[in-house]
Motif scaffolding. Structure first.
Motif, mmCIF file in Angstrom:
data_model
loop_
_atom_site.group_PDB
_atom_site.id
_atom_site.type_symbol
_atom_site.label_atom_id
_atom_site.label_comp_id
_atom_site.label_asym_id
_atom_site.label_seq_id
_atom_site.Cartn_x
_atom_site.Cartn_y
_atom_site.Cartn_z
ATOM 1 N N PRO A 51 0.440 -1.765 -0.338
ATOM 2 C CA PRO A 51 0.212 0.278 -0.362
ATOM 3 C C PRO A 51 0.788 1.030 0.127
ATOM 4 O O PRO A 51 0.566 2.616 0.146
ATOM 5 C CB PRO A 51 -0.551 -0.179 1.173
ATOM 6 N N PHE A 52 2.319 1.221 -0.115
ATOM 7 C CA PHE A 52 2.841 2.195 -0.172
ATOM 8 C C PHE A 52 3.725 2.166 -1.235
ATOM 9 O O PHE A 52 4.563 3.392 -1.730
ATOM 10 C CB PHE A 52 3.707 2.475 0.904
ATOM 11 N N SER A 53 3.399 2.193 -2.823
ATOM 12 C CA SER A 53 3.845 1.549 -3.768
ATOM 13 C C SER A 53 2.154 3.195 -4.988
ATOM 14 O O SER A 53 1.333 2.717 -4.446
ATOM 15 C CB SER A 53 4.163 1.382 -4.490
ATOM 16 N N PRO A 54 3.103 4.067 -5.124
ATOM 17 C CA PRO A 54 1.756 4.727 -5.585
ATOM 18 C C PRO A 54 1.117 4.286 -7.021
ATOM 19 O O PRO A 54 1.659 2.762 -7.690
ATOM 20 C CB PRO A 54 3.044 5.660 -6.389
ATOM 21 N N PRO A 55 -0.121 4.184 -7.772
ATOM 22 C CA PRO A 55 -0.618 3.224 -8.742
ATOM 23 C C PRO A 55 -0.218 4.772 -9.828
ATOM 24 O O PRO A 55 0.749 5.187 -9.880
ATOM 25 C CB PRO A 55 -2.028 4.334 -8.987
ATOM 26 N N LEU A 61 5.517 18.768 0.243
ATOM 27 C CA LEU A 61 5.077 18.263 1.602
ATOM 28 C C LEU A 61 6.790 18.022 2.351
ATOM 29 O O LEU A 61 7.153 16.802 1.844
ATOM 30 C CB LEU A 61 4.144 17.449 2.178
ATOM 31 N N PRO A 62 6.585 18.203 4.283
ATOM 32 C CA PRO A 62 8.035 17.978 4.915
ATOM 33 C C PRO A 62 7.374 16.114 5.206
ATOM 34 O O PRO A 62 6.205 16.257 5.031
ATOM 35 C CB PRO A 62 7.207 19.080 6.356
ATOM 36 N N TYR A 63 8.198 16.123 5.653
ATOM 37 C CA TYR A 63 8.370 14.299 5.692
ATOM 38 C C TYR A 63 7.494 14.689 7.844
ATOM 39 O O TYR A 63 7.205 15.660 8.436
ATOM 40 C CB TYR A 63 8.898 13.900 6.621
ATOM 41 N N ARG A 64 6.367 13.079 7.452
ATOM 42 C CA ARG A 64 6.047 13.566 8.516
ATOM 43 C C ARG A 64 7.163 12.834 9.774
ATOM 44 O O ARG A 64 7.443 11.795 10.025
ATOM 45 C CB ARG A 64 4.759 12.416 8.406
ATOM 46 N N PRO A 65 6.617 13.443 10.893
ATOM 47 C CA PRO A 65 6.574 13.161 12.501
ATOM 48 C C PRO A 65 6.380 11.971 12.877
ATOM 49 O O PRO A 65 5.231 11.752 12.651
ATOM 50 C CB PRO A 65 6.767 14.214 12.869
ATOM 51 N N GLY A 66 7.387 10.899 13.357
ATOM 52 C CA GLY A 66 6.967 9.688 13.769
ATOM 53 C C GLY A 66 7.095 8.845 13.694
ATOM 54 O O GLY A 66 7.075 8.967 11.933
ATOM 55 N N PRO A 67 6.730 7.590 13.731
ATOM 56 C CA PRO A 67 6.440 6.140 12.629
ATOM 57 C C PRO A 67 5.016 6.539 11.981
ATOM 58 O O PRO A 67 3.861 7.079 12.781
ATOM 59 C CB PRO A 67 6.752 5.399 14.226
ATOM 60 N N ARG A 68 5.429 5.480 11.678
ATOM 61 C CA ARG A 68 2.923 5.273 10.716
ATOM 62 C C ARG A 68 2.402 4.939 12.284
ATOM 63 O O ARG A 68 2.817 4.270 12.285
ATOM 64 C CB ARG A 68 3.840 4.718 9.533
ATOM 65 N N ASP A 100 -0.113 12.739 -6.610
ATOM 66 C CA ASP A 100 0.320 13.211 -5.286
ATOM 67 C C ASP A 100 0.440 12.174 -4.351
ATOM 68 O O ASP A 100 0.576 12.653 -3.372
ATOM 69 C CB ASP A 100 -1.294 14.070 -5.477
ATOM 70 N N ILE A 101 -0.326 11.321 -5.070
ATOM 71 C CA ILE A 101 -0.001 10.043 -4.104
ATOM 72 C C ILE A 101 0.771 9.497 -3.423
ATOM 73 O O ILE A 101 1.381 9.171 -2.226
ATOM 74 C CB ILE A 101 -0.886 9.055 -4.447
ATOM 75 N N GLU A 151 5.106 8.693 0.283
ATOM 76 C CA GLU A 151 7.622 9.117 0.434
ATOM 77 C C GLU A 151 7.424 10.175 1.584
ATOM 78 O O GLU A 151 8.474 9.895 1.972
ATOM 79 C CB GLU A 151 7.650 9.772 -0.671
ATOM 80 N N LYS A 152 6.263 11.658 1.751
ATOM 81 C CA LYS A 152 6.966 11.694 2.987
ATOM 82 C C LYS A 152 5.822 11.347 4.364
ATOM 83 O O LYS A 152 5.811 11.471 5.181
ATOM 84 C CB LYS A 152 6.083 13.108 2.515
#
Length: 292
Positions: free
Chosen positions: A110-114, A132-139, A224-225, A230-231
């Motif tokens: 689910p982490f590869s874009p279409p 976008l900036p990277y989202r802080p912390g783990p998913r 955009d996905i 990636e972020k």
């Protein structure tokens, strides 16, 4: 989207309030399958197995040894399905059976874009204009198909209220283009609709917010996905496949994690703007978030 939807939104706004309050302290659990036997239960199982070897046909006994754990496993899985809360699939055995069939075709990654589609309009995304900036912390941990929910890192109620107020303000500012109502995909939760969608999904649904964990689903341009994945701001819906089995959702259907604070909230608003762009091919700004 007809004016009837706007009327229904006003009608449901008060009925949704108790659900929003009740969901404020809701914790979504997924319990692992396990069997615990105390001494008396272990003795009873041993006696039954020994007696079965002497008094029950061998094939029948083998079937029971295999069948009972399978039934218990399915029962535990069904309870976990119910614990995800209300969603687009009825919380019934038939709804669970339907999802079990769809599990055979879920996305492996689910982490590869279409893949990009040259015929797609709009032809590009908009998030790369201002990455976008990277989202802080783990998913966060995520479970389920329909519903699909976060299991941890829940969004704050304050952020949910402010985001909802911002979307309602957008609809009030541009009533000829947007309307808010209950999601027609989830059948629950607050959603934004386009009255004149270019890419139609769920009667022009742009995005919806889950009351239980405050995560979101929306359709986005593949570019955009890619940026979002990636972020670390979301992941693709596991049923967003393309194949010989028709999926109920398009390949662009994406989960966006619940905003935890003010910083997350502003990024999520930019992502919703990208969802509006993909749905309508028009750039619209969600104006400054009102205090709620």
């Amino acid at each position: 989207m007809s004016l009837t939807v706007a009327t229904e939104t006003q009608k449901h706004s008060h009925s949704e309030e108790p659900e929003r309050i009740a969901a404020a302290n809701m914790v979504i659990r997924q319990d692992p399958f396990n069997i615990t036997l105390d001494a008396s239960a272990l003795l009873a199982v041993a006696v039954l197995l020994v007696s079965g070897m002497h008094f029950v046909d061998r094939l029948v006994l083998e079937f029971m040894i295999v069948f009972v754990p399978i039934v218990l496993l399915i029962h535990n899985d069904y309870l976990n399905f119910l614990k995800l809360g209300p969603g687009g699939t009825p919380p019934t055995p038939s709804g669970y059976a339907r999802l079990t069939w769809y599990r055979l075709f879920t996305l492996r990654d689910p982490f590869s874009p279409p893949p990009p589609d040259p015929a797609l309009l709009p032809s590009t995304g908009i998030l790369r204009q201002r990455p976008l900036p990277y989202r802080p912390g783990p998913r966060p941990a995520v479970a389920g198909l329909a519903p699909q929910r976060q299991l941890n890192q829940p969004g704050s109620l304050h952020a949910y209220n402010r985001l909802r107020a911002a979307i309602e303000a957008l609809s009030a500012r541009m009533p000829q283009k947007f309307v808010t109502a209950t999601s027609c995909l989830e059948k629950h939760g607050f959603a934004l609709f386009s009255r004149h969608p270019l890419n139609v999904c769920g009667n022009g649904e742009v995005c919806h917010i889950h009351t239980s964990d405050r995560s979101m689903h929306m359709n986005l341009h593949p570019e955009d996905i890619k940026e979002i994945l990636e972020k670390g701001w979301g992941q693709r819906h596991p049923m967003a496949w393309k194949g010989w089995i028709q999926s109920p959702v398009p390949t662009t259907f994406t989960m966006i994690y619940a905003p935890r604070d003010e910083s997350d909230l502003r990024i999520v608003c930019k992502i919703i703007e990208a969802a509006i762009w993909y749905t309508t091919a028009e750039q619209v700004e969600i104006q400054s978030l009102p205090e709620h």
